[in-house]
Structures are given as C-alpha cells and as structure tokens.
Scaffold this active site. Structure first.
Site, PDB file in Angstrom:
ATOM      1  CG  ASP A   1      54.545  88.171  25.461  1.00  0.00           C
ATOM      2  OD1 ASP A   1      54.711  87.498  24.434  1.00  0.00           O
ATOM      3  OD2 ASP A   1      54.803  89.386  25.513  1.00  0.00           O
TER       4      ASP A   1
ATOM      5  CE  LYS B   1      56.307  92.471  23.582  1.00  0.00           C
ATOM      6  NZ  LYS B   1      56.537  91.148  24.202  1.00  0.00           N
TER       7      LYS B   1
ATOM      8  CG  HIS C   1      59.057  87.232  23.036  1.00  0.00           C
ATOM      9  ND1 HIS C   1      58.856  87.431  21.698  1.00  0.00           N
ATOM     10  CD2 HIS C   1      57.937  87.699  23.646  1.00  0.00           C
ATOM     11  CE1 HIS C   1      57.683  87.976  21.492  1.00  0.00           C
ATOM     12  NE2 HIS C   1      57.101  88.152  22.656  1.00  0.00           N
TER      13      HIS C   1
ATOM     14  CE  LYS D   1      54.732  84.175  22.048  1.00  0.00           C
ATOM     15  NZ  LYS D   1      54.585  85.323  22.951  1.00  0.00           N
ATOM     16  CB  THR D   2      48.410  82.991  23.597  1.00  0.00           C
ATOM     17  OG1 THR D   2      49.330  84.077  23.698  1.00  0.00           O
ATOM     18  CG2 THR D   2      47.340  83.153  24.657  1.00  0.00           C
TER      19      THR D   2
ATOM     20  CB  SER E   1      52.749  87.772  16.287  1.00  0.00           C
ATOM     21  OG  SER E   1      51.382  88.025  16.175  1.00  0.00           O
TER      22      SER E   1
ATOM     23  NE  ARG F   1      56.222  95.387  19.511  1.00  0.00           N
ATOM     24  CZ  ARG F   1      57.159  95.218  18.594  1.00  0.00           C
ATOM     25  NH1 ARG F   1      58.142  96.085  18.450  1.00  0.00           N
ATOM     26  NH2 ARG F   1      57.145  94.149  17.814  1.00  0.00           N
TER      27      ARG F   1
ATOM     28  NE  ARG G   1      48.456  92.628  20.346  1.00  0.00           N
ATOM     29  CZ  ARG G   1      49.404  91.730  20.541  1.00  0.00           C
ATOM     30  NH1 ARG G   1      49.374  90.961  21.618  1.00  0.00           N
ATOM     31  NH2 ARG G   1      50.369  91.577  19.671  1.00  0.00           N
TER      32      ARG G   1
END
Length: 537
Positions: free
Chosen positions: A258, A201, A221, A243-244, A239, A60, A324
C-alpha cells in the site's frame, strides 16, 4: 501506576503529558488480543484472529481530517477539500482535553517505526485507548527489536481515543470525530472514531509531507514486488482496481501492498510492517495469501459470522462492504526481507474503467504517465439500488488525494524525473470492463490481466507493434502472449462502434474537465499527455 511490557529507559506516561494512568507499554500481540477479548471488545474467531466492531465509523471520514495551518504549512500545503486548515490554538486546546481524557485510565502505548529504509526511518509513539487499536498499530508499522525499544526516542506522537468526542462549537471540528495533524509539533490527534485506518493514513499523510520536501524521496500510494532478477515493479491504484491482488505474484516477492518511497538512488521501500486488506467476498481460491494470513495475531474489523459459529462469513457485508483485516507482513510467505527492492523497471497504473473505454494495457509516454498519475482515475460500478446502472466516475490525484498534503504536480514531477532517470516503463492497465460499459460488457478476465502484466514484466511487449488510441493517444500492443489479440484494442470489442466512440469522448472530456484545476501548475510535457476529445456539442 502499573507499567507492563518493554518500556524504553527513562520513559513514562508523564513524558506524554499524562500525570496519572495505567499504561501498558509495548505488549505482545497475544496479550493485546487476550485483553481485548476479556474486555468484551473483541471475539476470538475460528481462525485464531480476533474480530472487532469499530463502532459508528467503518471507514475514514475525509471531511473530518484537518491540518494545522501555521508557518510550516501555510505556503506548502495544497489547501483543498482534503487538506482542511485547522487553527493552532484550537489544536492546543484539543490536545489538552485529550490528555485529560487519558488521565487515570488504562491505556496502551506502542513504539514503532515507519519506513523500512533506515535512512528515512520515523520513530512514532502511539497512545491507544483500546487494546485492539494497539494491536492494529503493532501489525501495521515496523516493529523495533527489544534492544531498539530500550533506547527508543519518539519523533512523532499519536493520541488515539475513539471514546473521546469533540465539541464542534468549542473545539473547531466539524463534528465529534476528527483526525488532526500538526507538522510543526509532530503530533496527530484522532478522536471519536474507532476506525483504525485513521491511524495508518495519518502517518502516511505525515510521510507524504516530510519525505518529498525534506528528504528528496517520492512517497507513493502503491504496492510493489520484486522479481528473481532483482527488478522491482510498482502498482498504483485506487480501491477496487486490483492493487493487492496483482502485486501478489507467486513468482515475485512482495515488498508491500500500500505505501512506499522511491529514493534518489532508486531504492523502493515499504513504509509499513503489515497489510490492511479488504475481506469482502474473500476466498481461499481468489486471494490465497490474504486468506491464509488471517490467523493468530491478525485483527478483523466489522465482519459477520456463519450462523451459530465464530467462523467468519466473508460474503457478509451487512455491517459494511469495507470489511478489513490487518496482519504483520510476515503472515505472507513470499515477501522481500527487508521490505525494499532496487532497480525499478515497470510501473502499472491500475484503473477499473466501468465505461469499457480504456485498453486492457497501454504503454505511456512520460507526459501521459504524469497526466494519468495526477488524474488518478477509476470508475466504480453503482450501488445496489434498483435501476441504478451507471458507473460512478472517480478522480483521486496521485491515486491517493486524501493523503497528499502537497500539490499533486510536486509528486508528478518527481515521478516523471525518476521514471526518465531509471528508464522505467509505465503501463496503464484497465481491470474493468470490455465489450461495453457496465451492464452491457463483461469484466476483464483476471487471467488475461495477469498475462498482460507478466508479459510486460518479462519484456515480451518491448518489441511488438503498437496502435495509437484515436482519443486518448495511448499505445496499445497489437499482440500479447496468452491474450486474445481482438481484446487489446477496446473499440474492437464493442459491437456498436459509434457507441464506443461517443463513450470514449465522454470519458476523455471528463479527464480534461477534471484536469483544469491542475493545469496552471503543470508543465508542457504533462499537458501534452492529455487525451484529445471532440468538443461536446
């Protein structure tokens, strides 16, 4: 004009403002993958997923994300480095230019939903220049049934044209790429960048504006999962914090990885219909769910290959470290269907503290929870340059500042109230370093982190004794099943206690300094959640 796929009744490209073009409506993922490969824009990999190069941008571009400033946003948006104002007349001009860019071209239309809870569902029509961008849209959002498509009526529209470049002098952008959201007209323009995360996003930003203000829903988030007893856990984190990884639990069903909403009646629902996971250094052993999700229908971005093959080399970061994959959530076997949970019981704030200061797990008061939520701290290790060993400190409000149009205290106060009403436990979990900062200490064991989270989820930390951290005021459990007690207080793991105290005060002062820009809008309870550092000499 040729129109293929399932097209809503009475819809046409003229509804989009395009008078002529070759529109493909809601094609199957198989057909989109085939067309992307035929166009020379994608490679079919050995796993059955296609892979693309997103071009100039592999991530991004926050400095090129704008919000139209008008009567809807002027007094509500928190204008800052992430919420950059854009002139409404310039937006109109750019919109017309983009419509003309699509004229006579082949393009792809996708009708999708955001929000798994039908009470808050947002209908979105996305117009993509490329087939693979349309596949990303199919993967990441909630897919209507054939019947729903026939009667589909969009509320929001997104124009996505990586090949369209703005003229900054004429169009008011910073450079040729841009992502601009207009909350009044409910249109998002994305141009000059092939990075698909801008689409995802953009919608998240829209939901973060609409849901808290108009629907009373807290947008978050975060990842979320639910247990056999129906209890829901929420994982916030920037990041690289886990989290994942930590929400993917074989004993719990994944709600989403997410973006979620928290309703007034305590439903936690996924905004999305897919996952967008990092793949750098991915392995079947470390991330089996993600590894096995990369199959037919998945879209890989900016990856490398093993020599002479179409087998992806997940260690290859030569193009970018931000490699990704997107895939429908159904590619994960252990998921909640539909994508929501009830009875939220535990919230985990994940931070990768490369300074080795914060405890492996600590229980937060409501004030501390709001303070740490607004702070959104993590510390990434420095890059690969020689002799660079100091961590890079990052504060991102609400663990997602670039996507939060409202003032962070708005989200924090909503979270605080929901925590109290639902009697939720909030935990700060350090997935970073222990025994010293990066370069001296060691990374926290994933096995121990999982054991700490499991103990919290199972209520095994409810009745143990706690110590209070001298500087941060955090409640640290003295014991935890399957975790060595000596690591639970981080000071104990440092051989040089004075060095630990100095580093703890250094980090605490950084927290306090960062929070100065929020303090005027924070209530007394939130302010009381701050650490109490020594004033630096």
């Amino acid at each position: 004009m040729l129109e293929l796929g399932t097209k809503p009744a009475h819809a046409s490209v003229k509804d989009l403002g395009i008078s002529d073009g070759k529109a493909h409506w809601n094609l199957s993922p198989e057909r989109l993958a085939e067309m992307a490969v035929q166009a020379g824009q994608a490679t079919m990999t050995s796993s059955g997923a296609i892979a693309v190069d997103t071009g100039e941008f592999t991530g991004r571009s926050p400095k090129d994300k704008f919000t139209v400033r008008d009567e809807v946003t002027d007094k509500t948006v928190w204008w800052n480095n992430f919420n950059i104002p854009f002139d409404a007349a310039r937006f109109d001009q750019l919109y017309i230019k983009m419509i003309r860019y699509f004229e006579g071209k082949e393009f792809f239309v996708r009708d999708v939903f955001a929000c798994a809870d039908w009470r808050y569902r947002m209908n979105i029509r996305v117009i993509n220049e490329y087939a693979w961008s349309n596949l990303f849209t199919y993967n990441m959002f909630i897919r209507p049934t054939e019947k729903e498509l026939l009667s589909f009526s969009p509320e929001w529209m997104i124009l996505n044209a990586p090949g369209f470049k703005a003229n900054p002098e004429e169009d008011g952008t910073r450079q040729h790429n841009f992502s601009i959201i207009d909350f009044k007209r409910k249109i998002i323009l994305i141009g000059g960048s092939g990075y698909t995360g801008e689409i995802k996003k953009g919608v998240f930003t829209a939901l973060n504006f609409v849901l808290p203000q108009q629907k009373g829903v807290l947008s978050m988030h975060c990842s979320a999962n639910t247990g056999e007893k129906g209890d829901t856990a929420i994982f916030f984190g920037l990041s690289g914090t886990g989290k994942t990884t930590l929400s993917a639990d074989p004993n719990r069903k994944l709600i989403g990885d997410d973006e979620h909403g928290w309703t007034a009646d305590n439903v936690i629902f996924n905004f999305e219909g897919g996952c967008y996971a990092k793949t750098i250094d991915l392995s079947e052993e470390k991330e089996p769910d993600i590894y096995h999700a990369i199959k037919k229908g998945a879209l890989l971005e900016n990856v490398g290959y093993k020599a002479g093959t179409t087998e992806v080399d997940y260690k290859d970061g030569s193009r970018t470290e931000n490699t990704r994959v997107s895939y429908p959530i159904e590619h994960i076997s252990n998921i909640a269907t539909p994508s929501f949970g009830i009875n939220p019981r535990n919230i985990f704030f994940l931070t990768c503290d490369a300074y080795g200061v914060l405890p492996p797990i600590s229980k937060l008061t409501p004030g501390q929870a709001a303070f740490h939520f607004i702070s959104g701290y993590t510390a990434k290790v420095a890059g690969t340059e020689a002799d660079v060993t100091e961590p890079t400190m990052t504060f991102s409000a609400c663990f997602g500042a670039p996507f939060m149009p409202l003032h962070p205290t708005k989200y924090a106060e909503m979270l605080s109230k929901k925590m109290k009403d639902a009697k939720v436990n909030v935990w700060l979990v350090n997935t970073g370093w222990s025994g010293g900062a990066y370069g001296v200490g060691k990374r926290m064991s994933l096995k121990h982190t999982r054991a700490l989270i499991t103990a919290a989820l199972n209520g095994e930390l409810d009745n143990v004794s706690y110590e209070i951290h001298d500087v941060f005021g955090l409640a640290m459990p003295a014991t935890c099943p399957n975790v060595p007690s000596e690591i639970l207080n981080p000071r104990n793991t440092w051989s040089d206690k004075d060095a630990y105290d100095n580093k703890a005060n250094f980090l605490a002062n950084a927290f306090i300094k960062n929070f100065e820009k929020f303090s005027a809008n924070a209530n007394e309870e939130i302010l009381a959640g701050a650490p109490h550092a020594r004033v630096p000499a």
